[in-house]
Every structure is written in C-alpha cells, then in structure tokens.
Motif scaffolding. Structure first.
Motif, PDB file in Angstrom:
ATOM      1  N   VAL A  41       0.851  -1.194   0.000  1.00 19.24           N
ATOM      2  CA  VAL A  41       0.000   0.000   0.000  1.00 19.24           C
ATOM      3  C   VAL A  41       0.886   1.243   0.000  1.00 19.24           C
ATOM      4  CG1 VAL A  41      -1.862  -1.155   1.253  1.00 19.24           C
ATOM      5  CG2 VAL A  41      -0.144   0.161   2.519  1.00 19.24           C
ATOM      6  N   ALA A  42       0.305   2.353  -0.400  1.00 21.78           N
ATOM      7  CA  ALA A  42       1.008   3.631  -0.329  1.00 21.78           C
ATOM      8  C   ALA A  42       0.681   4.321   0.987  1.00 21.78           C
ATOM      9  CB  ALA A  42       0.597   4.521  -1.507  1.00 21.78           C
ATOM     10  N   ALA A  76       2.021   4.207   7.003  1.00 25.70           N
ATOM     11  CA  ALA A  76       1.986   4.815   8.329  1.00 25.70           C
ATOM     12  C   ALA A  76       0.828   5.804   8.454  1.00 25.70           C
ATOM     13  CB  ALA A  76       3.308   5.518   8.623  1.00 25.70           C
ATOM     14  N   GLY A  77       0.590   6.573   7.404  1.00 24.60           N
ATOM     15  CA  GLY A  77      -0.498   7.542   7.430  1.00 24.60           C
ATOM     16  C   GLY A  77      -1.856   6.875   7.549  1.00 24.60           C
ATOM     17  N   TYR A  78      -2.004   5.722   6.927  1.00 25.85           N
ATOM     18  CA  TYR A  78      -3.274   5.000   7.026  1.00 25.85           C
ATOM     19  C   TYR A  78      -3.566   4.673   8.491  1.00 25.85           C
ATOM     20  CZ  TYR A  78      -6.898   1.478   6.313  1.00 25.85           C
ATOM     21  OH  TYR A  78      -8.089   0.769   6.362  1.00 25.85           O
ATOM     22  N   GLY A  79      -2.574   4.197   9.207  1.00 23.25           N
ATOM     23  CA  GLY A  79      -2.763   3.849  10.611  1.00 23.25           C
ATOM     24  C   GLY A  79      -3.113   5.038  11.474  1.00 23.25           C
ATOM     25  N   THR A  80      -2.640   6.222  11.089  1.00 23.03           N
ATOM     26  CA  THR A  80      -2.896   7.432  11.873  1.00 23.03           C
ATOM     27  C   THR A  80      -4.250   8.045  11.559  1.00 23.03           C
ATOM     28  OG1 THR A  80      -0.532   7.936  11.976  1.00 23.03           O
ATOM     29  CG2 THR A  80      -2.068   9.762  12.382  1.00 23.03           C
ATOM     30  N   GLY A 106       5.836   3.489  -0.823  1.00 21.55           N
ATOM     31  CA  GLY A 106       6.081   4.906  -1.059  1.00 21.55           C
ATOM     32  C   GLY A 106       4.867   5.739  -0.728  1.00 21.55           C
ATOM     33  N   THR A 107       4.831   6.955  -1.243  1.00 19.50           N
ATOM     34  CA  THR A 107       3.739   7.878  -0.946  1.00 19.50           C
ATOM     35  C   THR A 107       2.611   7.709  -1.954  1.00 19.50           C
ATOM     36  OG1 THR A 107       4.583   9.678  -2.323  1.00 19.50           O
ATOM     37  CG2 THR A 107       5.420   9.520  -0.063  1.00 19.50           C
ATOM     38  N   ARG A 108       1.448   8.285  -1.601  1.00 19.55           N
ATOM     39  CA  ARG A 108       0.303   8.194  -2.509  1.00 19.55           C
ATOM     40  C   ARG A 108       0.512   9.040  -3.764  1.00 19.55           C
ATOM     41  NH1 ARG A 108      -4.117  10.264   1.317  1.00 19.55           N
ATOM     42  NH2 ARG A 108      -2.277  11.160   2.304  1.00 19.55           N
TER      43      ARG A 108
END
Length: 308
Positions: free
Chosen positions: A63-64, A67-71, A86-88
């Motif tokens: 997934v991209a 860490a942000g998804y978890g936050t 990597g990033t989205r």
C-alpha cells in the motif's frame, strides 16, 4: 460419421467455455481491464482502495502511505505485515514491481503513471473524489467492482448491508432522543481562527442525510467536499450544532477560551459543541458507518460550551 461426431464435440466445447472461465473485462477511467484469473496479490495506491480491499477480506501485499493509514484512517485495521510502496502521490514503481502483484488499484491522480503501472500488472483506475461525482456512490461502485474482480461479491454485499443497517439504527436512536431538530456543522480546526467545514457534496453528507440531519453549511466546497473558512463564517449558521472532529491541534482548547471569534458563537453560548474521534473524510464506504455511530453517540450524550 466422423464429421458428425466432430461437430457435436465442437458444440459441446462451446457450451463448456463459459463454465471454465473466459477472461472477464471491466471498464475503468482510462480504458478496460481484463483479468484471466482471480488476483491473489493486490497493491493499493490510495487509502480508499486500501480500505475497500480490507473490507472484502483481502490483505493487500503493498500500500502507499502505510503509516499515514494507521494514523488517519485506522479502520479497518491494516496488518503490520503489509509492505509500504512509497507515498500516494509518488509511489515507488520498483517497490511495486518487487511485490509481483497481479492487480494494482489506483486513482486518476496517478493517471500519468498508469502506463508504467500497467507494465507491472493489470491496473484498475477509479476515483472516489472527482469533480461532479458523489463520493459514496463512487466508493460503493469501487467496492462492488473489486468484489467482482476478487470473487468476493457476496462479501461486498454484506458490507454494504451492514452499513445500511447501522445508518438505520443510528437514525432511530437520534429520532428517539429528539436531537434531529437543528442543523449540524461538521468541522476540523486548522488553527484557533480557521476550520475546515464539510460541504453537501462530500462523503460526510451521506451520513447526515441517512441520519435525518441537515447540514448547517449549504455552500458548495471543492470536490473533496470541504471549504476552509474563518470562524466568523460559522457565525452565519446561528441555529446549528457544531461537531468538532479530531485530531485537535495542540493548545487549541486554551486558545479558544480567550477567542472572541469562538466564545460569541451562538452554538458555544448554547452549549451545543460536540467532539468526536477522527473519521477519515476522504475514504470509501466505511467512514460513513463510523461517522454515523460517533455522531449519534455525541449528540445523544449532549454538548458543552467548549472543546473539552
């Protein structure tokens, strides 16, 4: 005799072909996608797609912005074993290729890279957030289509039925509590003088409509479904309830206590300020359910005159 039997055999083969499975084809935003078999290794390049896969019971191999998804998104939970690619806005093509996916799911923001992605694996391009679209309808369409591609159509139907049931349950709770009489303004604080207010063309609107609640902010926003405004603009909706969505910026509550922009707002003076946990406003179908429960709980519990 031989010719007769050969013709019969050919007819039987034609009858059996659909049963053994021809490649299925789906239209998407930049063309058509054919899958000769059910994908087993899927990479998702935005959080709405990641959410949809997890709802279908499919753990993506990559997934991209993991860490942000978890936050920000949080639910459904993303397993720690999933690889970050990597990033989205700029995923790593090399990292994606190393995972050997047999399906990549992305959106139109990545359309310029679609040709390179298609060289790695079949790529499905679908945008939940796009000018003129209704986010929940597009998210629902994406979930159903992925359910078809991944042979999980019944799971997709169950997910959507569960969301509809939750919306109806929370609607009944609010009606019985008698708290559907005033419009609701849904906001995130950007600082102690500005908020992001969610508009009628956004994902949150689906929740409000199904709960029998009016959106206090009736002006259109961008295609993501929000507008950034000053607190003085919120004063133009004096009969509303204000629902503050986490996360809050550090020191916000203290700063608001001394802010004339805040303390003189009618909802503040009427003790009609409510706070709810973070619900990702740019996701798929699941935030609609999460917001419904959080919003009903907060309104029934009662408001206050400050962000506590």
């Amino acid at each position: 005799m031989f010719t007769k039997h050969r013709s019969a055999l050919a007819g039987l083969i034609l009858l059996l072909l659909p049963a053994v499975g021809l490649p299925q084809t789906w239209n998407h935003e930049i063309g058509k996608l054919s899958l000769p078999k059910t994908p087993q290794r899927v990479v998702a390049l935005n959080w709405a797609a990641t959410e949809a896969l997890l709802l279908l019971g499919v753990t993506p191999v990559g997934v991209a912005d993991k860490a942000g998804y978890g936050t920000w998104v949080q639910e459904p939970t993303l397993p720690k074993t999933v690889t970050n690619v990597g990033t989205r806005v700029a995923p790593s093509l090399e990292a994606i290729a190393q995972l050997k996916p047999d399906l990549i799911v992305t959106s139109s923001e990545m359309a310029p890279a679609a040709e390179m992605l298609q060289k790695i694996a079949p790529t499905y391009v679908v945008s939940v957030y796009k000018q003129g679209s209704r986010p929940y309808d597009k998210a629902r369409e994406m979930l159903i289509t992925l359910g078809q591609m991944l042979n999980r159509e019944s799971r997709a139907e169950s997910v959507l039925a569960d969301i509809e049931q939750t919306l109806e349950q929370q609607r009944k709770r609010l009606r019985q509590a008698g708290v559907t009489d005033k419009p609701v303004a849904l906001v995130n604080f950007l600082d102690d003088r500005h908020v992001r207010v969610y508009t009628p063309n956004g994902l949150y609107q689906t929740t409000l409509e199904h709960l029998g609640l009016a959106n206090a902010w009736q002006q259109p926003g961008n295609y993501w479904g929000f507008s950034a405004v000053g607190l003085e603009a919120v004063a133009e909706t004096p009969r509303s309830r204000i629902v503050v969505i986490e996360p809050l910026i550090p020191g916000l509550a203290k700063n608001l206590e001394h802010s004339p922009f805040w303390t003189y707002l009618p909802p503040v003076q009427n003790r009609e300020i409510y706070r709810i946990p973070a619900v990702w406003p740019f996701g798929g179908v699941y935030p609609v359910k999460r917001l419904a429960t959080a919003l009903a709980d907060a309104l029934i519990e009662g408001g206050s005159n400050h962000v506590r």
